[in-house]
Design a protein around this motif. Structure first.
Motif, PDB file in Angstrom:
ATOM      1  N   ASP A   1       0.810  -1.221   0.000  1.00 49.33           N
ATOM      2  CA  ASP A   1       0.000   0.000   0.000  1.00 49.33           C
ATOM      3  C   ASP A   1       0.844   1.272   0.000  1.00 49.33           C
ATOM      4  N   GLY A   2       2.144   1.135  -0.201  1.00 52.90           N
ATOM      5  CA  GLY A   2       3.009   2.311  -0.298  1.00 52.90           C
ATOM      6  C   GLY A   2       3.675   2.714   0.996  1.00 52.90           C
ATOM      7  N   ARG A   3       3.387   2.011   2.094  1.00 53.45           N
ATOM      8  CA  ARG A   3       4.100   2.305   3.335  1.00 53.45           C
ATOM      9  C   ARG A   3       5.542   1.809   3.228  1.00 53.45           C
ATOM     10  N   ILE A   4       6.441   2.435   4.005  1.00 52.89           N
ATOM     11  CA  ILE A   4       7.859   2.070   3.998  1.00 52.89           C
ATOM     12  C   ILE A   4       8.156   1.297   5.276  1.00 52.89           C
ATOM     13  N   VAL A   5       8.640   0.079   5.109  1.00 56.77           N
ATOM     14  CA  VAL A   5       8.842  -0.845   6.218  1.00 56.77           C
ATOM     15  C   VAL A   5      10.302  -0.802   6.667  1.00 56.77           C
ATOM     16  N   ALA A   6      10.507  -0.969   7.978  1.00 57.88           N
ATOM     17  CA  ALA A   6      11.862  -0.935   8.544  1.00 57.88           C
ATOM     18  C   ALA A   6      12.722  -2.051   7.971  1.00 57.88           C
ATOM     19  N   VAL A   7      14.016  -1.769   7.834  1.00 58.44           N
ATOM     20  CA  VAL A   7      14.996  -2.750   7.358  1.00 58.44           C
ATOM     21  C   VAL A   7      16.202  -2.730   8.284  1.00 58.44           C
ATOM     22  N   ALA A   8      16.983  -3.797   8.240  1.00 59.05           N
ATOM     23  CA  ALA A   8      18.215  -3.868   9.032  1.00 59.05           C
ATOM     24  C   ALA A   8      19.296  -3.014   8.379  1.00 59.05           C
TER      25      ALA A   8
ATOM     26  N   SER B   1      12.974   3.224  11.295  1.00 56.27           N
ATOM     27  CA  SER B   1      14.437   3.139  11.364  1.00 56.27           C
ATOM     28  C   SER B   1      15.079   4.486  11.663  1.00 56.27           C
ATOM     29  N   GLY B   2      14.291   5.549  11.709  1.00 55.13           N
ATOM     30  CA  GLY B   2      14.836   6.883  11.921  1.00 55.13           C
ATOM     31  C   GLY B   2      15.604   7.056  13.219  1.00 55.13           C
ATOM     32  N   PRO B   3      15.052   6.605  14.379  1.00 56.84           N
ATOM     33  CA  PRO B   3      15.813   6.769  15.626  1.00 56.84           C
ATOM     34  C   PRO B   3      17.155   6.060  15.620  1.00 56.84           C
ATOM     35  N   GLU B   4      17.257   4.948  14.910  1.00 58.42           N
ATOM     36  CA  GLU B   4      18.542   4.251  14.808  1.00 58.42           C
ATOM     37  C   GLU B   4      19.502   5.020  13.911  1.00 58.42           C
ATOM     38  N   ALA B   5      19.032   5.461  12.754  1.00 57.51           N
ATOM     39  CA  ALA B   5      19.897   6.184  11.823  1.00 57.51           C
ATOM     40  C   ALA B   5      20.363   7.515  12.415  1.00 57.51           C
TER      41      ALA B   5
ATOM     42  N   GLY C   1      19.908  -6.820  12.580  1.00 54.84           N
ATOM     43  CA  GLY C   1      18.508  -6.511  12.848  1.00 54.84           C
ATOM     44  C   GLY C   1      18.132  -6.620  14.312  1.00 54.84           C
ATOM     45  N   LEU C   2      19.085  -6.376  15.221  1.00 54.95           N
ATOM     46  CA  LEU C   2      18.838  -6.548  16.648  1.00 54.95           C
ATOM     47  C   LEU C   2      18.595  -5.241  17.392  1.00 54.95           C
TER      48      LEU C   2
END
Length: 507
Positions: free
Chosen positions: A112-119, A141-145, A252-253
């Motif tokens: 549906d066009g959402r962006i899913v988190a990746v490792a 993934s923003g807080p990690e990046a 991915g931890l």
């Protein structure tokens, strides 16, 4: 004219630059993807199609060619979805042609066009900053990046949000780094009654980062003491935190971008395969030795591990890194860890002498302990016999000293090592080598004579000589001693099983 979006390919914890080039040409209507991608990359075509349909955006009725350059670099994973989609949108004119020139992107698309988190968001952000670019990544993934420091990060929940951001109708705020956790509470060394020799060895191992083996019957406290080692170790330094977190990110931890300064403590089961310990698999992932980087790897029931799995640890124990050999590439992961192991004296677990002794001793002990190769054992600095805990030990009150007091001495010893090393050598004695080790060992004449006598008696290999020097230096540091004296070398030799008491007397 081709549109271009930068992304990354992971080789170990290294994120290498990949240019996603998209060109719309005449000819048969087809969506082609080239550039040595794996199955997950090939399937990104269908995810991009479905995501566009979910946005009400029709794919152009032209031949779409997507090239992942360099073409000879293997690409694995679903994080190529977002850069492919953004490059196609730029070619279609949905995004301004120059909007993505200062950005790299990673992310998986839902239908549906959402962006899913990746490792791998953290190493990708670090790499993007090295390229002089910002990073577009999934919102999760923003807080990690954001831990990457000066790198600009754009964390978007969907493709629509990215389009609106670059059109100026919905500006996305920069994400904040995740929380810094304290880590789990470590049990106190004061809980261990008796076993003063084993606790002394544990403190020495913590002070110098040395490998340690406990050998004793069940119930003697081997695992109990190993579980208390993390409490003796200082928290990760900023550089160590970044190294460790990048490995955990690729695996991915990291959840919600939360990091911890507590040192890793990994405890794989003895049924773990060689790939589980060193890394590997269809898509190469870091193994337990890399997940324990800058921390502790605890192997309980050591002889129960397969011989192949144990011998695969010999390289990382020496070099501090592990190399996973593949047909098309060699993948490197950092693996500088402290090994702590425990084993029973024999298969039945009893061994020893007196009441309850093994009826097949000493053959049962010999057969069981010979499952671990000599070269592997030679890499263990301290080998400690842990006797059974007696009723008299259990009746004693709690020891006066616990984790806090031992950790204070460990911190002082490590501070001495760091000050002595400066910028020219290893920060821990266990990592010292070559001329630097000879410089810091500083043996007095009596200590050198004792060490030479043990070597001449056949009790030390060349590796054993080096490791004994390191161990003696750590024992001296715990005492705050400048030179390494005979008593320090004697104690170090006791922990080397190759040095028998008779050898010490002759020396």
């Amino acid at each position: 004219m081709a549109s271009r979006v930068v992304t990354v390919a992971f080789q170990g914890v290294e994120a290498r630059r990949v240019d996603v080039e998209v060109q719309l040409t005449t000819g048969e209507v087809k969506f082609m993807l080239v550039g040595l991608g794996d199955k997950a990359v090939a399937e990104s075509r269908e995810r991009v199609r479905a995501a566009f349909a979910g946005l009400g955006l029709a794919m152009p009725s032209r031949r779409i060619i997507v090239n992942l350059a360099p073409a000879d670099l293997p690409k694995e994973g679903s994080h190529y979805d977002l850069p492919i989609a953004l490059a196609v949108m730029a070619s279609m004119g949905v995004l301004p042609p120059d909007a993505l020139t200062e950005w790299a992107a990673i992310g998986e698309l839902s239908l549906d066009g959402r962006i899913v988190a990746v490792a791998g968001a953290l190493p990708a952000a670090v790499a993007a900053g090295g390229f002089g670019l910002g990073l577009i990544c999934p919102e999760a993934s923003g807080p990690e990046a954001a831990w990457a420091g000066e790198t600009r990060v754009l964390a978007a929940p969907s493709l629509v949000a990215i389009v609106n951001h670059f059109r100026g109708t919905q500006i996305l705020a920069p994400p904040q780094p995740g929380a810094m956790l304290d880590g789990e509470r470590v049990p106190d060394l004061r809980d261990v009654k008796g076993q003063e020799n084993a606790k002394r060895a544990l403190e020495i191992a913590a002070a110098g980062g040395h490998n340690l083996l406990f050998c004793g019957p069940p119930g003697s406290g081997k695992s109990m003491m190993a579980a208390r080692l993390p409490g003796l170790l200082p928290p990760l330094s900023p550089a160590e935190l970044l190294e460790t977190s990048m490995v955990h990110s690729v695996a991915g931890l990291i959840a919600k971008g939360e990091l911890t300064r507590a040192r890793p403590f990994r405890t794989p089961h003895h049924s773990a395969s060689m790939a589980a310990l060193t890394g590997g698999g269809l898509r190469v992932k870091p193994g337990e030795v890399s997940l324990a980087h800058n921390g502790v790897l605890f192997l309980d029931e050591l002889p129960e591990f397969s011989a192949q799995a144990l011998d695969s640890l010999r390289q990382p124990l020496e070099t501090g890194e592990v190399v996973v050999a593949r047909a098309n590439a060699h993948v490197r992961y950092p693996a500088r860890f402290q090994l702590v192991a425990a084993q029973n004296p024999c298969k039945c677990g009893l061994g020893g002498a007196g009441r309850g002794a093994c009826g097949r001793a000493p053959r049962c002990q010999t057969d069981y302990q010979m499952k671990v190769s000599g070269p592997f054992m030679d890499r263990i600095d301290l080998q400690v016999d842990v006797p059974p805990v007696t009723a008299a030990d259990l009746a004693l009150p709690a020891p006066a000293e616990g984790t806090r007091e031992a950790a204070s001495r460990v911190a002082q010893a490590r501070a001495l090592q760091a000050e002595r090393a400066g910028d020219e050598g290893a920060r821990l004695n266990a990592q010292a080598d070559g001329d630097f080790l000879e410089k810091i060992a500083d043996l007095d004449p009596a200590a050198r004579a004792l060490l030479a006598g043990a070597a001449e008696a056949g009790g030390l290999t060349a590796r054993g000589w080096t490791r004994t020097l390191r161990l003696a230096r750590t024992i001296a540091d715990l005492e705050g001693s400048g030179p390494v004296r005979r008593s320090h070398v004697a104690e170090a030799l006791i922990y080397r099983r190759a040095a028998q008491p008779g050898d010490l007397l002759r020396a």
